[in-house]
Motif scaffolding. Structure first.
Motif, PDB file in Angstrom:
ATOM      1  N   LEU A 272     -45.682 100.556  44.350  1.00 47.72           N
ATOM      2  CA  LEU A 272     -46.398  99.248  43.802  1.00 47.72           C
ATOM      3  C   LEU A 272     -45.756  98.100  43.858  1.00 47.72           C
ATOM      4  CD1 LEU A 272     -48.463 100.611  40.601  1.00 47.72           C
ATOM      5  CD2 LEU A 272     -49.600  99.624  42.849  1.00 47.72           C
ATOM      6  N   MET A 273     -44.404  98.409  43.509  1.00 49.26           N
ATOM      7  CA  MET A 273     -43.520  97.278  43.523  1.00 49.26           C
ATOM      8  C   MET A 273     -43.367  96.642  44.939  1.00 49.26           C
ATOM      9  SD  MET A 273     -42.732  96.319  40.355  1.00 49.26           S
ATOM     10  CE  MET A 273     -43.136  97.472  38.766  1.00 49.26           C
ATOM     11  N   ASP A 274     -43.075  97.403  45.960  1.00 46.06           N
ATOM     12  CA  ASP A 274     -43.167  97.068  47.235  1.00 46.06           C
ATOM     13  C   ASP A 274     -44.049  96.310  47.826  1.00 46.06           C
ATOM     14  OD1 ASP A 274     -40.291  97.905  47.342  1.00 46.06           O
ATOM     15  OD2 ASP A 274     -40.517  99.729  48.022  1.00 46.06           O
ATOM     16  N   PHE A 275     -45.273  96.897  47.554  1.00 44.39           N
ATOM     17  CA  PHE A 275     -46.681  96.519  48.209  1.00 44.39           C
ATOM     18  C   PHE A 275     -46.765  95.039  47.609  1.00 44.39           C
ATOM     19  CE2 PHE A 275     -51.157  95.649  48.305  1.00 44.39           C
ATOM     20  CZ  PHE A 275     -51.201  96.522  49.456  1.00 44.39           C
ATOM     21  N   ALA A 276     -46.659  94.975  46.254  1.00 41.98           N
ATOM     22  CA  ALA A 276     -47.003  93.449  45.808  1.00 41.98           C
ATOM     23  C   ALA A 276     -45.883  92.551  46.177  1.00 41.98           C
ATOM     24  CB  ALA A 276     -46.830  93.534  44.085  1.00 41.98           C
ATOM     25  N   ALA A 277     -44.886  92.794  46.453  1.00 42.78           N
ATOM     26  CA  ALA A 277     -43.684  91.808  46.913  1.00 42.78           C
ATOM     27  C   ALA A 277     -44.028  91.420  48.399  1.00 42.78           C
ATOM     28  CB  ALA A 277     -42.293  92.383  46.892  1.00 42.78           C
ATOM     29  N   ASP A 278     -44.348  92.364  49.179  1.00 45.95           N
ATOM     30  CA  ASP A 278     -44.673  92.104  50.570  1.00 45.95           C
ATOM     31  C   ASP A 278     -46.218  91.216  50.639  1.00 45.95           C
ATOM     32  OD1 ASP A 278     -44.597  92.726  53.576  1.00 45.95           O
ATOM     33  OD2 ASP A 278     -46.559  93.564  53.111  1.00 45.95           O
ATOM     34  N   PHE A 279     -47.215  91.569  49.896  1.00 48.45           N
ATOM     35  CA  PHE A 279     -48.313  90.911  49.845  1.00 48.45           C
ATOM     36  C   PHE A 279     -48.075  89.644  49.466  1.00 48.45           C
ATOM     37  CE2 PHE A 279     -52.704  89.702  48.197  1.00 48.45           C
ATOM     38  CZ  PHE A 279     -53.363  90.054  49.053  1.00 48.45           C
ATOM     39  N   PHE A 280     -47.504  89.233  48.264  1.00 50.56           N
ATOM     40  CA  PHE A 280     -47.272  87.953  47.862  1.00 50.56           C
ATOM     41  C   PHE A 280     -46.265  87.134  48.540  1.00 50.56           C
ATOM     42  CE2 PHE A 280     -49.551  89.894  44.050  1.00 50.56           C
ATOM     43  CZ  PHE A 280     -50.761  89.381  44.029  1.00 50.56           C
ATOM     44  N   GLY A 281     -45.371  87.808  49.268  1.00 52.78           N
ATOM     45  CA  GLY A 281     -44.395  86.892  49.931  1.00 52.78           C
ATOM     46  C   GLY A 281     -43.073  86.684  49.000  1.00 52.78           C
ATOM     47  N   TYR A 282     -42.698  87.582  47.998  1.00 52.46           N
ATOM     48  CA  TYR A 282     -41.698  87.329  47.254  1.00 52.46           C
ATOM     49  C   TYR A 282     -40.723  88.358  47.425  1.00 52.46           C
ATOM     50  CZ  TYR A 282     -43.827  90.408  43.803  1.00 52.46           C
ATOM     51  OH  TYR A 282     -44.292  91.416  42.909  1.00 52.46           O
ATOM     52  N   LYS A 283     -39.235  88.193  47.012  1.00 44.18           N
ATOM     53  CA  LYS A 283     -38.355  89.276  47.009  1.00 44.18           C
ATOM     54  C   LYS A 283     -38.245  89.921  45.606  1.00 44.18           C
ATOM     55  CE  LYS A 283     -33.479  89.855  48.077  1.00 44.18           C
ATOM     56  NZ  LYS A 283     -32.354  89.379  48.648  1.00 44.18           N
ATOM     57  N   ASN A 284     -38.286  91.221  45.448  1.00 45.42           N
ATOM     58  CA  ASN A 284     -37.972  91.820  44.470  1.00 45.42           C
ATOM     59  C   ASN A 284     -36.758  91.834  43.924  1.00 45.42           C
ATOM     60  OD1 ASN A 284     -40.515  93.256  43.598  1.00 45.42           O
ATOM     61  ND2 ASN A 284     -40.426  95.019  45.287  1.00 45.42           N
ATOM     62  N   PRO A 285     -36.486  92.107  42.581  1.00 49.53           N
ATOM     63  CA  PRO A 285     -35.424  91.888  42.171  1.00 49.53           C
ATOM     64  C   PRO A 285     -34.380  93.396  42.391  1.00 49.53           C
ATOM     65  CG  PRO A 285     -36.920  92.534  40.516  1.00 49.53           C
ATOM     66  CD  PRO A 285     -37.576  92.096  41.450  1.00 49.53           C
ATOM     67  N   LYS A 286     -33.374  93.452  42.106  1.00 47.94           N
ATOM     68  CA  LYS A 286     -32.584  95.017  42.243  1.00 47.94           C
ATOM     69  C   LYS A 286     -33.075  95.885  41.303  1.00 47.94           C
ATOM     70  CE  LYS A 286     -28.121  97.130  42.516  1.00 47.94           C
ATOM     71  NZ  LYS A 286     -26.693  96.993  42.313  1.00 47.94           N
ATOM     72  N   PHE A 287     -33.588  96.833  41.795  1.00 50.13           N
ATOM     73  CA  PHE A 287     -34.194  97.960  40.835  1.00 50.13           C
ATOM     74  C   PHE A 287     -33.041  99.184  40.700  1.00 50.13           C
ATOM     75  CE2 PHE A 287     -38.415  96.918  42.536  1.00 50.13           C
ATOM     76  CZ  PHE A 287     -38.735  96.133  41.394  1.00 50.13           C
ATOM     77  N   ILE A 288     -32.726  99.080  39.145  1.00 55.09           N
ATOM     78  CA  ILE A 288     -31.645 100.224  39.019  1.00 55.09           C
ATOM     79  C   ILE A 288     -32.218 101.101  37.808  1.00 55.09           C
ATOM     80  CG2 ILE A 288     -29.834  98.655  39.611  1.00 55.09           C
ATOM     81  CD1 ILE A 288     -29.820  97.595  36.405  1.00 55.09           C
ATOM     82  N   SER A 289     -31.321 102.112  37.428  1.00 57.02           N
ATOM     83  CA  SER A 289     -31.741 102.985  36.443  1.00 57.02           C
ATOM     84  C   SER A 289     -31.620 102.342  35.077  1.00 57.02           C
ATOM     85  CB  SER A 289     -31.029 104.218  36.443  1.00 57.02           C
ATOM     86  OG  SER A 289     -29.477 103.924  36.019  1.00 57.02           O
ATOM     87  N   LEU A 290     -32.445 102.768  34.000  1.00 52.45           N
ATOM     88  CA  LEU A 290     -32.677 102.207  32.857  1.00 52.45           C
ATOM     89  C   LEU A 290     -31.294 102.230  32.157  1.00 52.45           C
ATOM     90  CD1 LEU A 290     -33.906 100.726  30.439  1.00 52.45           C
ATOM     91  CD2 LEU A 290     -34.542 103.224  29.759  1.00 52.45           C
ATOM     92  N   GLY A 291     -30.534 103.307  32.310  1.00 48.97           N
ATOM     93  CA  GLY A 291     -28.901 103.488  31.892  1.00 48.97           C
ATOM     94  C   GLY A 291     -27.980 102.462  32.372  1.00 48.97           C
ATOM     95  N   GLU A 292     -28.338 101.809  33.530  1.00 48.27           N
ATOM     96  CA  GLU A 292     -27.410 100.773  34.178  1.00 48.27           C
ATOM     97  C   GLU A 292     -27.979  99.672  33.706  1.00 48.27           C
ATOM     98  OE1 GLU A 292     -26.312 102.110  38.785  1.00 48.27           O
ATOM     99  OE2 GLU A 292     -28.529 102.315  38.307  1.00 48.27           O
ATOM    100  N   PHE A 293     -28.959  99.362  33.188  1.00 50.75           N
ATOM    101  CA  PHE A 293     -29.315  98.046  32.901  1.00 50.75           C
ATOM    102  C   PHE A 293     -28.849  97.590  31.587  1.00 50.75           C
ATOM    103  CE2 PHE A 293     -32.775  95.213  31.108  1.00 50.75           C
ATOM    104  CZ  PHE A 293     -32.599  94.141  32.264  1.00 50.75           C
ATOM    105  N   ASP A 294     -28.372  96.275  31.614  1.00 48.43           N
ATOM    106  CA  ASP A 294     -27.561  95.479  30.363  1.00 48.43           C
ATOM    107  C   ASP A 294     -28.500  94.419  30.306  1.00 48.43           C
ATOM    108  OD1 ASP A 294     -26.113  94.260  28.603  1.00 48.43           O
ATOM    109  OD2 ASP A 294     -24.486  93.699  29.854  1.00 48.43           O
ATOM    110  N   SER A 295     -29.204  94.291  29.091  1.00 47.40           N
ATOM    111  CA  SER A 295     -29.978  93.296  28.954  1.00 47.40           C
ATOM    112  C   SER A 295     -29.364  91.918  28.015  1.00 47.40           C
ATOM    113  CB  SER A 295     -31.127  93.681  27.856  1.00 47.40           C
ATOM    114  OG  SER A 295     -30.782  94.305  26.641  1.00 47.40           O
ATOM    115  N   ASN A 296     -28.103  92.102  27.802  1.00 50.21           N
ATOM    116  CA  ASN A 296     -27.469  90.892  26.905  1.00 50.21           C
ATOM    117  C   ASN A 296     -27.317  89.797  27.715  1.00 50.21           C
ATOM    118  OD1 ASN A 296     -26.548  92.891  24.847  1.00 50.21           O
ATOM    119  ND2 ASN A 296     -24.870  93.669  25.887  1.00 50.21           N
TER     120      ASN A 296
END
Length: 365
Positions: A272-296
């Motif tokens: 879904l993420m890749d399909f939407a990015a290709d359809f609308f012509g934007y670049k997806n963010p880097k997708f990482i695991s929840l454990g790697e994600f820092d929201s600070n």
């Protein structure tokens, strides 16, 4: 053909309006609509606008004799009606479609509880008192599964889950209430839709919540990286087929069952993420695991967006509906193909409506 007197809540909502259309087109039932408004005149105006929205033309005169509007509120005693109207209603009503709910994810618990739990309890009490009552059709959600990472079937409800938002929790609490009223003898059929999106053929929607908002945020480049469950799935169902499935079961099945109104096909989150990015012509963010994600490092706006939608980027449940599909097949109902063309149509409507800007189109012009 047997004519029922049906009370309906939530008829002006996205899914409820499509259910109402099925009732009007396929039966000769009389429908009593509980519509929240300032007064009776405003409620009638809302109904006329609804009929025009459903049919793209003025058909109010055609259906006027079968429709009666009640300006009311499910959260109030007597459903916000005068005692005279309330008592006249429960002498007539045979069946109820309870579709009304507060569906926003970020509303405070007290507000959501009042509408989705207390309001639903009032509808159950009304049904329990009706003289000629047969069945109540309650629209719940498959997301009562909460954060459980299981294969969720029609027989499941309490799985020691926590909830991602107040909406999920309120619908779970309402299902517990339904169980209590079923034990008292009230016949309640529970329908659990998954993510309801635009019309199958046109992609049209009046509700850009839940599924659509994250893609709008991504198209605006608001995030450099995001957590994503690369093994996760989302289940999307076109609103017209969700409504048709509910109507088919309500009209033809007499038992108090739980039905999963979900697509037999699940869409993987990375797809879904890749399909939407290709359809609308934007670049997806880097997708990482929840454990790697820092929201600070996120801004207040980014945190607000993620608080609502992060659970669905990392979703782990799968909705199963084999029992419901078998019953629907007996009534010659089958879900349509929801592959690439379907996604293109619902995303095309996002562009057409101006909800999401297509960078591909901007490059062309």
């Amino acid at each position: 053909m047997y004519t029922k007197n049906i009370l309906m809540t939530g008829s002006t909502g996205f899914l409820g309006s499509f259910i109402l259309k099925n009732i009007l087109d396929e039966t000769c039932h009389n429908v009593f609509l509980l519509i929240r408004a300032k007064n009776q005149d405003e409620a009638l105006i809302r109904l006329k606008k609804l009929i025009f929205r459903i049919y793209k033309e003025d058909r109010f005169t055609r259906y006027n004799k079968r429709l009666e509007v009640f300006c009311g509120d499910q959260t109030q005693s007597c459903l916000g009606l005068s005692r005279k109207k309330y008592f006249s209603l429960f002498k007539k009503i045979n069946e109820i479609y309870h579709c009304a709910a507060l569906t926003e994810f970020n509303e405070p618990w007290e507000k959501v509880y009042k509408v989705n739990v207390c309001g639903t309890e009032n509808i159950f009490k009304f049904a329990y008192s009706c003289n000629k009552f047969t069945k109540l059709n309650y629209i719940s959600t498959a997301f009562v599964v909460g954060n459980s990472r299981i294969h969720f079937t029609e027989v499941d409800l309490s799985t020691n889950q926590n909830f991602n938002n107040t909406y999920e929790k309120s619908k779970y609490e309402a299902e517990l209430l339904a169980k209590d009223f079923i034990k008292k003898g009230l016949k309640i059929a529970i329908y659990r839709p998954s993510i309801v999106v635009g019309d199958y053929l046109s992609g049209e929607t009046t509700n850009f919540r839940m599924f659509y908002k994250p893609f709008r945020s991504l198209s605006l480049g608001l995030f450099a990286e995001l957590p994503l469950n690369k093994d996760g799935y989302l289940n999307l169902i076109p609103v017209d087929y969700a409504a048709r499935a509910i109507f088919t079961l309500a009209e033809n099945e007499d038992s108090a069952e739980v039905y999963h109104i979900v697509n037999p096909r699940h869409f993987s989150l990375p797809y879904l993420m890749d399909f939407a990015a290709d359809f609308f012509g934007y670049k997806n963010p880097k997708f990482i695991s929840l454990g790697e994600f820092d929201s600070n490092h996120l801004t207040a706006i980014q945190k607000k967006i993620l608080k609502i939608y992060l659970p669905y980027f990392t979703y782990g449940a799968l909705f199963f509906s084999e029992k419901t599909q078998k019953i629907l097949a007996r009534h010659h109902f089958f879900y349509p193909d929801t592959s690439k063309g379907f996604l293109e149509r619902i995303f095309n409507f996002c562009i057409k409506s101006g909800y999401i800007n297509s960078k591909k189109l901007n490059k062309v012009f």
